[in-house]
Motif scaffolding. Structure first.
Motif, PDB file in Angstrom:
ATOM      1  N   TYR A  16       7.656  -8.039   2.399  1.00 49.43           N
ATOM      2  CA  TYR A  16       7.585  -8.986   1.282  1.00 49.43           C
ATOM      3  C   TYR A  16       8.980  -9.528   0.996  1.00 49.43           C
ATOM      4  O   TYR A  16       9.973  -8.792   1.078  1.00 49.43           O
ATOM      5  CB  TYR A  16       7.078  -8.297   0.001  1.00 49.43           C
ATOM      6  CG  TYR A  16       5.590  -8.032  -0.046  1.00 49.43           C
ATOM      7  CD1 TYR A  16       4.672  -9.078  -0.152  1.00 49.43           C
ATOM      8  CD2 TYR A  16       5.084  -6.735  -0.015  1.00 49.43           C
ATOM      9  CE1 TYR A  16       3.303  -8.836  -0.221  1.00 49.43           C
ATOM     10  CE2 TYR A  16       3.721  -6.483  -0.091  1.00 49.43           C
ATOM     11  CZ  TYR A  16       2.836  -7.542  -0.192  1.00 49.43           C
ATOM     12  OH  TYR A  16       1.480  -7.303  -0.269  1.00 49.43           O
ATOM     13  N   VAL A  22       6.814  -2.894   3.527  1.00 48.15           N
ATOM     14  CA  VAL A  22       5.747  -2.195   2.811  1.00 48.15           C
ATOM     15  C   VAL A  22       4.762  -1.511   3.761  1.00 48.15           C
ATOM     16  O   VAL A  22       4.351  -0.382   3.528  1.00 48.15           O
ATOM     17  CB  VAL A  22       5.031  -3.172   1.852  1.00 48.15           C
ATOM     18  CG1 VAL A  22       3.718  -2.596   1.373  1.00 48.15           C
ATOM     19  CG2 VAL A  22       5.928  -3.467   0.661  1.00 48.15           C
ATOM     20  N   ASN A  42      -1.931   4.559  -5.664  1.00 48.53           N
ATOM     21  CA  ASN A  42      -1.412   3.294  -6.131  1.00 48.53           C
ATOM     22  C   ASN A  42      -0.096   2.980  -5.413  1.00 48.53           C
ATOM     23  O   ASN A  42       0.804   3.804  -5.385  1.00 48.53           O
ATOM     24  CB  ASN A  42      -1.171   3.498  -7.640  1.00 48.53           C
ATOM     25  CG  ASN A  42      -0.876   2.208  -8.347  1.00 48.53           C
ATOM     26  OD1 ASN A  42      -0.813   1.142  -7.731  1.00 48.53           O
ATOM     27  ND2 ASN A  42      -0.699   2.310  -9.642  1.00 48.53           N
ATOM     28  N   GLY A  43      -0.024   1.815  -4.771  1.00 44.40           N
ATOM     29  CA  GLY A  43       1.218   1.420  -4.115  1.00 44.40           C
ATOM     30  C   GLY A  43       1.345   1.864  -2.663  1.00 44.40           C
ATOM     31  O   GLY A  43       2.340   1.571  -2.004  1.00 44.40           O
ATOM     32  N   ALA A  44       0.333   2.541  -2.141  1.00 43.43           N
ATOM     33  CA  ALA A  44       0.410   3.046  -0.763  1.00 43.43           C
ATOM     34  C   ALA A  44       0.371   1.929   0.279  1.00 43.43           C
ATOM     35  O   ALA A  44       0.849   2.095   1.396  1.00 43.43           O
ATOM     36  CB  ALA A  44      -0.730   4.022  -0.494  1.00 43.43           C
ATOM     37  N   GLY A  45      -0.228   0.795  -0.096  1.00 44.59           N
ATOM     38  CA  GLY A  45      -0.289  -0.344   0.831  1.00 44.59           C
ATOM     39  C   GLY A  45      -1.693  -0.813   1.174  1.00 44.59           C
ATOM     40  O   GLY A  45      -1.868  -1.589   2.103  1.00 44.59           O
ATOM     41  N   LYS A  46      -2.673  -0.375   0.402  1.00 42.45           N
ATOM     42  CA  LYS A  46      -4.069  -0.732   0.690  1.00 42.45           C
ATOM     43  C   LYS A  46      -4.303  -2.237   0.546  1.00 42.45           C
ATOM     44  O   LYS A  46      -4.847  -2.884   1.445  1.00 42.45           O
ATOM     45  CB  LYS A  46      -5.015   0.045  -0.244  1.00 42.45           C
ATOM     46  CG  LYS A  46      -4.841   1.557  -0.179  1.00 42.45           C
ATOM     47  CD  LYS A  46      -5.808   2.296  -1.104  1.00 42.45           C
ATOM     48  CE  LYS A  46      -5.626   1.999  -2.585  1.00 42.45           C
ATOM     49  NZ  LYS A  46      -4.304   2.422  -3.128  1.00 42.45           N
ATOM     50  N   THR A  47      -3.904  -2.764  -0.607  1.00 44.51           N
ATOM     51  CA  THR A  47      -4.101  -4.198  -0.847  1.00 44.51           C
ATOM     52  C   THR A  47      -3.347  -5.030   0.186  1.00 44.51           C
ATOM     53  O   THR A  47      -3.866  -6.030   0.700  1.00 44.51           O
ATOM     54  CB  THR A  47      -3.616  -4.572  -2.267  1.00 44.51           C
ATOM     55  OG1 THR A  47      -4.408  -3.845  -3.214  1.00 44.51           O
ATOM     56  CG2 THR A  47      -3.756  -6.055  -2.538  1.00 44.51           C
ATOM     57  N   THR A  48      -2.145  -4.600   0.505  1.00 46.88           N
ATOM     58  CA  THR A  48      -1.336  -5.324   1.487  1.00 46.88           C
ATOM     59  C   THR A  48      -2.049  -5.357   2.842  1.00 46.88           C
ATOM     60  O   THR A  48      -2.043  -6.384   3.528  1.00 46.88           O
ATOM     61  CB  THR A  48       0.052  -4.664   1.611  1.00 46.88           C
ATOM     62  OG1 THR A  48       0.681  -4.705   0.328  1.00 46.88           O
ATOM     63  CG2 THR A  48       0.919  -5.373   2.629  1.00 46.88           C
ATOM     64  N   GLU A  60       1.879 -14.418  -1.553  1.00 47.17           N
ATOM     65  CA  GLU A  60       2.625 -13.316  -2.181  1.00 47.17           C
ATOM     66  C   GLU A  60       4.014 -13.192  -1.568  1.00 47.17           C
ATOM     67  O   GLU A  60       4.687 -12.179  -1.745  1.00 47.17           O
ATOM     68  CB  GLU A  60       1.872 -11.998  -1.963  1.00 47.17           C
ATOM     69  CG  GLU A  60       0.449 -11.993  -2.464  1.00 47.17           C
ATOM     70  CD  GLU A  60       0.381 -12.072  -3.973  1.00 47.17           C
ATOM     71  OE1 GLU A  60       1.289 -11.528  -4.637  1.00 47.17           O
ATOM     72  OE2 GLU A  60      -0.560 -12.684  -4.489  1.00 47.17           O
ATOM     73  N   GLU A  94      -9.114  -7.579  -5.712  1.00 53.54           N
ATOM     74  CA  GLU A  94      -9.047  -6.641  -6.828  1.00 53.54           C
ATOM     75  C   GLU A  94      -8.982  -7.430  -8.135  1.00 53.54           C
ATOM     76  O   GLU A  94      -8.381  -8.487  -8.196  1.00 53.54           O
ATOM     77  CB  GLU A  94      -7.768  -5.813  -6.650  1.00 53.54           C
ATOM     78  CG  GLU A  94      -7.560  -4.756  -7.686  1.00 53.54           C
ATOM     79  CD  GLU A  94      -6.270  -3.960  -7.410  1.00 53.54           C
ATOM     80  OE1 GLU A  94      -5.700  -4.057  -6.314  1.00 53.54           O
ATOM     81  OE2 GLU A  94      -5.860  -3.260  -8.333  1.00 53.54           O
ATOM     82  N   GLU A 172     -10.764  -2.287  -4.167  1.00 55.31           N
ATOM     83  CA  GLU A 172     -10.969  -1.471  -5.372  1.00 55.31           C
ATOM     84  C   GLU A 172     -12.167  -1.899  -6.221  1.00 55.31           C
ATOM     85  O   GLU A 172     -12.006  -2.216  -7.399  1.00 55.31           O
ATOM     86  CB  GLU A 172      -9.721  -1.525  -6.263  1.00 55.31           C
ATOM     87  CG  GLU A 172      -8.500  -1.018  -5.565  1.00 55.31           C
ATOM     88  CD  GLU A 172      -7.971   0.305  -6.082  1.00 55.31           C
ATOM     89  OE1 GLU A 172      -8.590   0.889  -7.004  1.00 55.31           O
ATOM     90  OE2 GLU A 172      -6.956   0.746  -5.541  1.00 55.31           O
ATOM     91  N   GLN A 205      -9.060   3.783  -4.641  1.00 61.97           N
ATOM     92  CA  GLN A 205      -8.367   4.975  -5.147  1.00 61.97           C
ATOM     93  C   GLN A 205      -9.369   6.062  -5.503  1.00 61.97           C
ATOM     94  O   GLN A 205      -9.008   7.227  -5.631  1.00 61.97           O
ATOM     95  CB  GLN A 205      -7.538   4.617  -6.376  1.00 61.97           C
ATOM     96  CG  GLN A 205      -6.261   3.890  -6.012  1.00 61.97           C
ATOM     97  CD  GLN A 205      -5.297   3.799  -7.178  1.00 61.97           C
ATOM     98  OE1 GLN A 205      -4.911   4.801  -7.761  1.00 61.97           O
ATOM     99  NE2 GLN A 205      -4.931   2.580  -7.520  1.00 61.97           N
TER     100      GLN A 205
HETATM  101  P1  ATP Z   1      -2.790  -0.775  -5.673  1.00 66.16           P
HETATM  102  O1  ATP Z   1      -3.817   0.243  -5.876  1.00 66.16           O
HETATM  103  O2  ATP Z   1      -1.777  -0.846  -6.783  1.00 66.16           O
HETATM  104  O3  ATP Z   1      -3.286  -2.131  -5.265  1.00 66.16           O
HETATM  105  P2  ATP Z   1      -2.024  -0.500  -2.960  1.00 66.16           P
HETATM  106  O4  ATP Z   1      -2.155   0.753  -2.183  1.00 66.16           O
HETATM  107  O5  ATP Z   1      -3.038  -1.540  -2.742  1.00 66.16           O
HETATM  108  O6  ATP Z   1      -1.913  -0.175  -4.481  1.00 66.16           O
HETATM  109  P3  ATP Z   1      -0.126  -2.539  -2.454  1.00 66.16           P
HETATM  110  O7  ATP Z   1      -0.600  -3.373  -3.573  1.00 66.16           O
HETATM  111  O8  ATP Z   1      -0.449  -2.933  -1.072  1.00 66.16           O
HETATM  112  O9  ATP Z   1      -0.578  -1.044  -2.650  1.00 66.16           O
HETATM  113  O10 ATP Z   1       1.447  -2.385  -2.605  1.00 66.16           O
HETATM  114  C1  ATP Z   1       2.230  -1.651  -1.686  1.00 66.16           C
HETATM  115  C2  ATP Z   1       3.687  -1.820  -2.042  1.00 66.16           C
HETATM  116  O11 ATP Z   1       4.062  -3.193  -1.873  1.00 66.16           O
HETATM  117  C3  ATP Z   1       4.031  -1.446  -3.463  1.00 66.16           C
HETATM  118  O12 ATP Z   1       5.250  -0.755  -3.455  1.00 66.16           O
HETATM  119  C4  ATP Z   1       4.181  -2.782  -4.151  1.00 66.16           C
HETATM  120  O13 ATP Z   1       5.116  -2.713  -5.194  1.00 66.16           O
HETATM  121  C5  ATP Z   1       4.688  -3.685  -3.040  1.00 66.16           C
HETATM  122  N1  ATP Z   1       4.260  -5.087  -3.233  1.00 66.16           N
HETATM  123  C6  ATP Z   1       2.996  -5.521  -3.362  1.00 66.16           C
HETATM  124  N2  ATP Z   1       2.959  -6.863  -3.506  1.00 66.16           N
HETATM  125  C7  ATP Z   1       4.248  -7.282  -3.477  1.00 66.16           C
HETATM  126  C8  ATP Z   1       4.878  -8.552  -3.566  1.00 66.16           C
HETATM  127  N3  ATP Z   1       4.167  -9.674  -3.720  1.00 66.16           N
HETATM  128  N4  ATP Z   1       6.217  -8.592  -3.503  1.00 66.16           N
HETATM  129  C9  ATP Z   1       6.927  -7.478  -3.339  1.00 66.16           C
HETATM  130  N5  ATP Z   1       6.403  -6.245  -3.234  1.00 66.16           N
HETATM  131  C10 ATP Z   1       5.079  -6.134  -3.298  1.00 66.16           C
END
Ligand code: ATP
Length: 248
Positions: A16, A22, A42-48, A60, A94, A172, A205
């Motif tokens: 990012y 990430v 939370n924050g593990a990278g699932k959404t990414t 993003e 989400e 989620e 989660q």
């Molecule tokens: P959540 O349950 O919060 O969605 P997740 O497992 O889906 O958690 P992600 O949303 O993929 O996690 O985020 C993974 C990491 O990437 C986190 O550290 C988050 O802060 C970072 N991140 C997500 N989106 C961005 C962005 N647009 N710019 C910078 N960092 C980002």
């Protein structure tokens, strides 16, 4: 028989803002007709991971910098989200993202925007969505803003189904919903999987619920897959129990 991978994510790295690494080499596969859970805190990278597949990273300021993503053995990284929808891959974001000022039915119809097969075919899909989600039929003339959280989640899934997808990326779905509604949503997902053959990649989660309904699970930690296996095996795994099922 050997199942063919529908989706194959091979060693992807995501950065990012050109600096924040990430995803650090994530690989996973979704077989044709499977429900696959992507688990982790939370924050593990699932959404990414889901955004990388559906090509929603650019908005993003993120990009895939290494690895490959293939759908039925064809590279898809360069395809726009709309082109992916036409190939049968759709993401449910989400936080639901219904259009608050539109009715449930109007929301559902927006999901058919990439279709070129005419009104009658779209009307048939709408009836099918109502068969799976009777609550949406009851509420079809209600403005989305005035429906419950569960109804809005169902609306978001129903809208995705309006494109007649082969694969749904579901981010989620349990978030913010009462346990009973979560059960209802997941059991509809399972019906769609079994009867329509729709494949699902499900970021959750709620590990317990996801492993109850999924065939296979991947656990992400800090941008890496640290474990994967059949859902039943993960449910019995001591580390998974301790860290993710709160049974330690
Ligand atoms: P959540 O349950 O919060 O969605 P997740 O497992 O889906 O958690 P992600 O949303 O993929 O996690 O985020 C993974 C990491 O990437 C986190 O550290 C988050 O802060 C970072 N991140 C997500 N989106 C961005 C962005 N647009 N710019 C910078 N960092 C980002």
């Amino acid at each position: 028989a050997d199942k063919k991978p529908l989706l194959d994510v091979n060693g992807i790295e995501v950065i990012y803002n050109q600096v924040i690494l990430v995803l650090k080499g994530v690989s996973l596969r979704v077989d044709e007709g499977a429900i696959v859970a992507l688990l982790g805190a939370n924050g593990a990278g699932k959404t990414t991971t889901l955004r990388a597949v559906s090509n929603l990273l650019r908005g993003e300021r993120g990009e895939v910098t290494k690895g490959a993503i293939t759908l039925r053995e064809q590279r898809i990284e360069a395809l726009s989200p709309a082109a992916l929808v036409q190939r049968g891959v759709v993401q449910v974001m989400e936080g639901r993202h219904c259009f608050a000022h539109l009715s449930i039915e109007e929301n559902l119809l927006t999901g058919a925007y990439t279709r070129t097969d005419g009104k009658a075919a779209i009307a048939r899909t709408l009836e099918k969505v109502y068969d799976y989600f009777p609550r949406l039929k009851t509420r079809r003339h209600s403005q989305a803003a005035y429906t419950s959280g569960g109804e809005q989640q169902m609306c978001a899934i129903g809208r995705a189904l309006m494109s007649e997808p082969r694969m749904v990326l579901l981010d989620e779905p349990s978030m913010g919903l009462a346990p009973q509604i979560v059960e209802e949503v997941f059991s509809i997902v399972r019906d769609l999987n079994r009867r329509e053959g729709v494949s699902f990649l499900l970021a959750e989660q709620n590990t317990h619920m996801a492993l109850t309904y999924a065939d296979h699970g991947y656990i992400l930690e800090n941008g890496r897959v640290v474990m994967d296996g059949p859902a039943a095996a993960l449910r019995e795994n001591e580390d998974v129990k301790e860290f993710y099922l709160g049974m330690g």
